[in-house]
Design a protein around this motif. Structure first.
Motif, PDB file in Angstrom:
ATOM      1  N   ASP A 124       6.660   8.863   1.677  1.00 34.78           N
ATOM      2  CA  ASP A 124       5.588   8.496   2.578  1.00 34.78           C
ATOM      3  C   ASP A 124       6.232   8.017   3.874  1.00 34.78           C
ATOM      4  OD1 ASP A 124       3.215   7.787   3.749  1.00 34.78           O
ATOM      5  OD2 ASP A 124       2.807   6.110   2.417  1.00 34.78           O
ATOM      6  N   ASN A 176     -10.076   2.328  -5.993  1.00 31.18           N
ATOM      7  CA  ASN A 176      -9.270   3.463  -5.550  1.00 31.18           C
ATOM      8  C   ASN A 176      -9.308   4.708  -6.427  1.00 31.18           C
ATOM      9  OD1 ASN A 176      -7.694   2.475  -3.094  1.00 31.18           O
ATOM     10  ND2 ASN A 176      -7.496   0.793  -4.553  1.00 31.18           N
ATOM     11  N   TRP A 232       1.507   3.278  -3.192  1.00 30.01           N
ATOM     12  CA  TRP A 232       0.513   4.126  -3.838  1.00 30.01           C
ATOM     13  C   TRP A 232      -0.252   5.043  -2.896  1.00 30.01           C
ATOM     14  CZ3 TRP A 232      -4.356   3.215  -2.065  1.00 30.01           C
ATOM     15  CH2 TRP A 232      -4.632   1.939  -1.530  1.00 30.01           C
ATOM     16  N   SER A 233      -0.205   4.826  -1.602  1.00 31.95           N
ATOM     17  CA  SER A 233      -1.047   5.614  -0.691  1.00 31.95           C
ATOM     18  C   SER A 233      -0.765   7.112  -0.764  1.00 31.95           C
ATOM     19  CB  SER A 233      -0.911   5.106   0.748  1.00 31.95           C
ATOM     20  OG  SER A 233       0.433   5.196   1.181  1.00 31.95           O
ATOM     21  N   GLU A 288       0.819  -1.209   0.000  1.00 34.45           N
ATOM     22  CA  GLU A 288       0.000   0.000   0.000  1.00 34.45           C
ATOM     23  C   GLU A 288       0.854   1.261   0.000  1.00 34.45           C
ATOM     24  OE1 GLU A 288      -3.468   2.242   2.593  1.00 34.45           O
ATOM     25  OE2 GLU A 288      -3.122   0.115   2.911  1.00 34.45           O
ATOM     26  N   THR A 289       2.027   1.196   0.615  1.00 33.17           N
ATOM     27  CA  THR A 289       2.897   2.365   0.652  1.00 33.17           C
ATOM     28  C   THR A 289       3.397   2.762  -0.732  1.00 33.17           C
ATOM     29  OG1 THR A 289       4.799   0.955   1.153  1.00 33.17           O
ATOM     30  CG2 THR A 289       3.668   2.001   3.026  1.00 33.17           C
ATOM     31  N   GLY A 338       3.230   6.147   6.611  1.00 27.38           N
ATOM     32  CA  GLY A 338       1.872   6.215   6.114  1.00 27.38           C
ATOM     33  C   GLY A 338       1.317   7.613   5.907  1.00 27.38           C
TER      34      GLY A 338
END
Length: 148
Positions: free
Chosen positions: A141, A75, A17-18, A14-15, A144
């Motif tokens: 990032d 998303n 694209w978050s 997830e990191t 998060g």
């Protein structure tokens, strides 16, 4: 803002694209196109591939394609024109090749806290920055939360 933006992601991280996804959405023109790519890495050595069943790559790429389509659906807003792509090979080479082939004007990708031992995103981001002809936006990032 850009007409065509390429967003490389790792579906398992997830990191990846978050923080990069919101940045990519801000950079793409309202009538522009966002190309989302995920790369299935190659084995590096042909001897490694010999340990897998015949046809496993085709099945793997189809499975990743289905997961990428689900990710896009979950998303990305409907008003954004999105083109998902599953690539196979060396991660940074495939990102650069796709950016050239798709005539992307910008690449937006994630990087992590340099203290993390992430061997997929970190080194590939550095190679993309060094070798891409496009503008490259590296979004950090930290734990998060994107830095502003």
């Amino acid at each position: 803002m850009f007409d065509t933006v390429l967003l490389p992601i790792d579906l398992s991280q997830e990191t990846s694209w978050s923080a990069a996804l919101p940045a990519a959405l801000r950079l793409v023109e309202p009538e522009g196109v966002l190309h989302v790519v995920t790369v299935v890495p190659d084995y590096g050595l042909s001897i490694v591939g010999g340990y897998f069943d015949r046809g496993h790559e085709k099945k793997l790429l189809q499975d990743v394609g289905r997961k990428l389509a689900e990710w896009v659906e979950a998303n990305l807003p409907d008003e954004v024109e999105v083109h998902p792509h599953v690539l196979h090979g060396r991660v940074y080479e495939e990102i650069i090749s796709a950016a050239n082939r798709l005539e992307a004007q910008a690449i937006v990708l994630a990087s992590h806290d340099p203290a993390l031992s992430d061997y997929l995103i970190g080194p590939n981001a550095a190679r993309v920055v060094r070798h891409a002809r496009q503008s490259v936006f590296v979004v950090r990032d930290y734990k998060g939360k994107a830095r502003r």
